[in-house]
Design a protein around this motif. Sequence first.
Motif, PDB file in Angstrom:
ATOM      1  N   GLY A  59      -2.901   1.572 -10.734  1.00  0.00           N
ATOM      2  CA  GLY A  59      -1.824   2.566 -10.739  1.00  0.00           C
ATOM      3  C   GLY A  59      -0.541   1.925 -10.218  1.00  0.00           C
ATOM      4  N   ILE A  60       0.376   2.767  -9.739  1.00  0.00           N
ATOM      5  CA  ILE A  60       1.657   2.294  -9.188  1.00  0.00           C
ATOM      6  C   ILE A  60       1.820   2.894  -7.796  1.00  0.00           C
ATOM      7  CG2 ILE A  60       4.163   2.281  -9.455  1.00  0.00           C
ATOM      8  CD1 ILE A  60       3.822   2.394 -12.420  1.00  0.00           C
ATOM      9  N   GLY A  61       2.218   2.047  -6.865  1.00  0.00           N
ATOM     10  CA  GLY A  61       2.407   2.507  -5.484  1.00  0.00           C
ATOM     11  C   GLY A  61       3.815   2.187  -4.972  1.00  0.00           C
ATOM     12  N   TRP A  62       4.201   2.913  -3.879  1.00  0.00           N
ATOM     13  CA  TRP A  62       5.501   2.697  -3.244  1.00  0.00           C
ATOM     14  C   TRP A  62       5.273   2.183  -1.836  1.00  0.00           C
ATOM     15  CZ3 TRP A  62      10.285   1.590  -2.847  1.00  0.00           C
ATOM     16  CH2 TRP A  62      11.032   1.938  -1.716  1.00  0.00           C
ATOM     17  N   ILE A  63       5.979   1.092  -1.498  1.00  0.00           N
ATOM     18  CA  ILE A  63       5.825   0.447  -0.190  1.00  0.00           C
ATOM     19  C   ILE A  63       7.201   0.369   0.450  1.00  0.00           C
ATOM     20  CG2 ILE A  63       4.983  -1.602   1.020  1.00  0.00           C
ATOM     21  CD1 ILE A  63       3.489  -2.371  -1.549  1.00  0.00           C
ATOM     22  N   PRO A  64       7.511   1.214   1.432  1.00  0.00           N
ATOM     23  CA  PRO A  64       8.789   1.078   2.147  1.00  0.00           C
ATOM     24  C   PRO A  64       8.708  -0.052   3.164  1.00  0.00           C
ATOM     25  CG  PRO A  64       7.557   2.917   3.026  1.00  0.00           C
ATOM     26  CD  PRO A  64       6.764   2.392   1.872  1.00  0.00           C
ATOM     27  N   VAL A  65       9.783  -0.721   3.398  1.00  0.00           N
ATOM     28  CA  VAL A  65       9.862  -1.794   4.394  1.00  0.00           C
ATOM     29  C   VAL A  65      10.602  -1.233   5.601  1.00  0.00           C
ATOM     30  CG1 VAL A  65      10.682  -4.105   4.924  1.00  0.00           C
ATOM     31  CG2 VAL A  65       9.808  -3.578   2.633  1.00  0.00           C
ATOM     32  N   ILE A  66       9.908  -1.195   6.766  1.00  0.00           N
ATOM     33  CA  ILE A  66      10.493  -0.619   7.988  1.00  0.00           C
ATOM     34  C   ILE A  66      10.290  -1.597   9.128  1.00  0.00           C
ATOM     35  CG2 ILE A  66      10.126   1.763   7.228  1.00  0.00           C
ATOM     36  CD1 ILE A  66       7.613   1.845   8.937  1.00  0.00           C
ATOM     37  N   GLU A  67      11.038  -1.379  10.161  1.00  0.00           N
ATOM     38  CA  GLU A  67      10.875  -2.181  11.366  1.00  0.00           C
ATOM     39  C   GLU A  67       9.665  -1.656  12.144  1.00  0.00           C
ATOM     40  OE1 GLU A  67      12.503  -4.868  12.099  1.00  0.00           O
ATOM     41  OE2 GLU A  67      13.837  -4.694  10.351  1.00  0.00           O
ATOM     42  N   ALA A  68       9.047  -2.532  12.875  1.00  0.00           N
ATOM     43  CA  ALA A  68       7.854  -2.141  13.620  1.00  0.00           C
ATOM     44  C   ALA A  68       8.147  -1.070  14.661  1.00  0.00           C
ATOM     45  CB  ALA A  68       7.227  -3.368  14.274  1.00  0.00           C
ATOM     46  N   LYS A  69       9.345  -1.118  15.192  1.00  0.00           N
ATOM     47  CA  LYS A  69       9.698  -0.118  16.232  1.00  0.00           C
ATOM     48  C   LYS A  69       9.905   1.269  15.637  1.00  0.00           C
ATOM     49  CE  LYS A  69      14.585  -1.464  15.999  1.00  0.00           C
ATOM     50  NZ  LYS A  69      15.018  -0.214  15.342  1.00  0.00           N
ATOM     51  N   ASP A  70      10.118   1.325  14.292  1.00  0.00           N
ATOM     52  CA  ASP A  70      10.349   2.618  13.652  1.00  0.00           C
ATOM     53  C   ASP A  70       9.084   3.230  13.078  1.00  0.00           C
ATOM     54  OD1 ASP A  70      13.042   2.344  14.189  1.00  0.00           O
ATOM     55  OD2 ASP A  70      13.458   1.324  12.269  1.00  0.00           O
ATOM     56  N   VAL A  71       7.915   2.633  13.359  1.00  0.00           N
ATOM     57  CA  VAL A  71       6.673   3.134  12.790  1.00  0.00           C
ATOM     58  C   VAL A  71       6.389   4.575  13.226  1.00  0.00           C
ATOM     59  CG1 VAL A  71       4.159   2.830  12.813  1.00  0.00           C
ATOM     60  CG2 VAL A  71       5.646   0.861  12.440  1.00  0.00           C
ATOM     61  N   PRO A  72       6.539   4.979  14.523  1.00  0.00           N
ATOM     62  CA  PRO A  72       6.244   6.372  14.885  1.00  0.00           C
ATOM     63  C   PRO A  72       7.124   7.363  14.129  1.00  0.00           C
ATOM     64  CG  PRO A  72       6.271   5.000  16.824  1.00  0.00           C
ATOM     65  CD  PRO A  72       6.806   4.158  15.736  1.00  0.00           C
ATOM     66  N   ARG A 130      20.546  -3.741   0.647  1.00  0.00           N
ATOM     67  CA  ARG A 130      19.529  -3.869   1.671  1.00  0.00           C
ATOM     68  C   ARG A 130      18.184  -3.528   1.060  1.00  0.00           C
ATOM     69  NH1 ARG A 130      17.050  -0.380   5.154  1.00  0.00           N
ATOM     70  NH2 ARG A 130      16.363  -1.268   7.175  1.00  0.00           N
ATOM     71  N   LEU A 131      17.141  -4.359   1.436  1.00  0.00           N
ATOM     72  CA  LEU A 131      15.805  -4.155   0.898  1.00  0.00           C
ATOM     73  C   LEU A 131      15.236  -2.866   1.456  1.00  0.00           C
ATOM     74  CD1 LEU A 131      13.374  -5.243  -0.771  1.00  0.00           C
ATOM     75  CD2 LEU A 131      12.584  -6.353   1.345  1.00  0.00           C
ATOM     76  N   ALA A 132      14.900  -1.924   0.506  1.00  0.00           N
ATOM     77  CA  ALA A 132      14.339  -0.641   0.917  1.00  0.00           C
ATOM     78  C   ALA A 132      12.820  -0.644   0.828  1.00  0.00           C
ATOM     79  CB  ALA A 132      14.903   0.481   0.062  1.00  0.00           C
ATOM     80  N   GLY A 133      12.269  -1.421  -0.059  1.00  0.00           N
ATOM     81  CA  GLY A 133      10.809  -1.457  -0.213  1.00  0.00           C
ATOM     82  C   GLY A 133      10.427  -2.106  -1.537  1.00  0.00           C
ATOM     83  N   PHE A 134       9.171  -1.843  -1.931  1.00  0.00           N
ATOM     84  CA  PHE A 134       8.643  -2.431  -3.160  1.00  0.00           C
ATOM     85  C   PHE A 134       7.867  -1.394  -3.949  1.00  0.00           C
ATOM     86  CE2 PHE A 134       9.007  -5.911  -0.162  1.00  0.00           C
ATOM     87  CZ  PHE A 134       9.565  -6.932  -0.911  1.00  0.00           C
ATOM     88  N   VAL A 135       7.988  -1.473  -5.259  1.00  0.00           N
ATOM     89  CA  VAL A 135       7.095  -0.756  -6.167  1.00  0.00           C
ATOM     90  C   VAL A 135       6.083  -1.795  -6.672  1.00  0.00           C
ATOM     91  CG1 VAL A 135       6.908   0.619  -8.263  1.00  0.00           C
ATOM     92  CG2 VAL A 135       8.947   0.809  -6.824  1.00  0.00           C
ATOM     93  N   TYR A 136       4.812  -1.468  -6.603  1.00  0.00           N
ATOM     94  CA  TYR A 136       3.807  -2.500  -6.946  1.00  0.00           C
ATOM     95  C   TYR A 136       2.666  -1.886  -7.755  1.00  0.00           C
ATOM     96  CZ  TYR A 136      -0.027  -1.080  -3.832  1.00  0.00           C
ATOM     97  OH  TYR A 136      -1.065  -0.414  -3.242  1.00  0.00           O
ATOM     98  N   THR A 137       1.938  -2.748  -8.403  1.00  0.00           N
ATOM     99  CA  THR A 137       0.746  -2.374  -9.174  1.00  0.00           C
ATOM    100  C   THR A 137      -0.348  -3.399  -8.897  1.00  0.00           C
ATOM    101  OG1 THR A 137       1.993  -1.327 -10.957  1.00  0.00           O
ATOM    102  CG2 THR A 137      -0.257  -2.028 -11.455  1.00  0.00           C
ATOM    103  N   PRO A 138      -1.514  -2.985  -8.399  1.00  0.00           N
ATOM    104  CA  PRO A 138      -2.652  -3.913  -8.243  1.00  0.00           C
ATOM    105  C   PRO A 138      -3.500  -3.925  -9.527  1.00  0.00           C
ATOM    106  CG  PRO A 138      -3.137  -1.852  -7.129  1.00  0.00           C
ATOM    107  CD  PRO A 138      -1.760  -1.686  -7.715  1.00  0.00           C
TER     108      PRO A 138
END
Length: 583
Positions: free
Chosen positions: A134-147, A244-252
């Motif tokens: 399928g297709i997935g969405w992967i946002p790129v965030i800082e580790a401190k912003d995980v909560p 600015r890099l917001a994330g990735f769209v990917y397919t496995p």
Amino acid sequence: MVPPAPDRTHDIEPLAPETDADPALPPPSGTARARRWLVQYPRAIPLAIFLAIAAITALSVFAIESNARARERAQMREYAQGVAAALDRSGSGFASYLRAGAALFASLGEVSPETFDNFVRVLKLNTEYSGAEGIGWIPVIEAKDVPAFLARTRIGQPSYPDIYPAPASGTGRVAPVQMFAPATALNRRALGYDMYSDPARAAAMAEAEMNLRPAASGRIILMQETSGTAPAFAIYMPVVRASRLAGFVYTPFRAREFLDAAIDRQGEERFGVRLYDGEVGTGHLLVAQSVGGGAPKETVSQAVNIADRQLMLVIESVDARVLSPLSMVTLIFGLGFASLLMLLARLLTQQAFEDQARLAFFEEQHSIRNSLTRELNHRVKNTLANVLSILSLTRRRSNSLDEFADSLQGRIRALSATHDLLTVTDWGTTPIRAVIEAELQHFREVLGEAIRLEGPELELAPNDALSFGLAVHELATNAAKYGALSVPGGQVTIRWQRGEEQGAETNWAEVEWQEVGGPPAAAQRRRGFGTELIEKVVAHELRQPVTLDFAPEGVRCVLRVPVRRPAGFRIREKDGDRRVRKP
């Protein structure tokens, strides 16, 4: 008296096929030359024909197999290009989907799960056929912003899990899977997985971020998406907002299903296929599909580019057939034809030998017939000369017509008995004992033990046997009239033995006639016909001296009879003497 003609016996050898050609004759024709070769090389010619046809057959099979291998290699190369093109189309198609998804996330600040599901549904992905999850969405965030990310995400997705594996520190970037469509039970297992935790995934994402286009990862294991350890890979497309890099769209992709989809499009099942990540090696194998058994005979490699990552496609042939059907037909036909020609050549060789032997036999019979005619003329002349000599001596020594007729009849009968004996032996060699027994047959029937024979087995030539038989007859007649056989108690002993002289051309047998117990011989007696016959005719015919002693105790006579070699008088060839041998 007319002396008998000397014995002109000669050696008659069996005819043999001529090997030296007469220079005056014209050269032999092709047929005659071929026949001569068949006769001279009865086994080599058929074998040479068989080997020549077999060699031609082997070359034909080699050429057919070479063409078959070249054709098979061309088919493998064509098949490899087809599979590579199918893989490239699948990769390019999903890369296009990912670009569309990147455009969606770049144009909208926030994309809800419902919107993303509707977007993927509109794309109508054929995940069952292409091997894509399928297709997935992967946002790129800082580790401190995980909560804060988790709190915001769980508003729309209450069951969203914690990020795993958990970040090692509070610094750095984290790339968790936030959405995945279609939303199946297996796909929901990917939610919350940090893509940066896997070096292979992180490297592909870094390459996509740097080049701003889809990038494929190396070999990965979809432990979080599916159960098992099936090899897989993924394609990542970066999403950039405001530089600015917001994330990735990917397919496995499941590697086996991805490859099977491309193979099914080609419709071929007689070649094995292997797909490697980069160079060919056991550690880089993504997936393999083999057909048949055994080691591959031929391999063809074809490079495939999937989202800027080079894969290596290897097509292998594992055909277990030893020879192609055409080669088998050619081999069987060639060997059968070679065997048939060899058999035909063997039959021709046999026929040539039989013809040669028949010609040699006819020539030999012609020569024998001529020799027999000459020999018959010679023997008839000798016999007539002997008869004339006997007739002349008998006439001079006879006092009355009855005495003349009786003496002549006895001596002619002696010649006839020896002739009969020679006829039985086919005018070959005759045992000396048989000649003596033939001449003394009537005396031995009446007197029995009064005549004794002692000596080894010796063979006499025909003319020698005639002369010797005549001498024995005269000695026996004289003994019956005046000697040991004329009174009771008299005895005659005939002994013979082989005699040899150094340097003599022929051997001879020494025959001793010894009479005992008869009337004493007169000191003065008239020389009769028997004495002259033995001392003159027989000695002349045998070419050996004759000793005749009329001792008071009994007559003693010693004769030497030649024992010639068979080649000295042979006129007929025996079976073992043929020069033309059967092949």
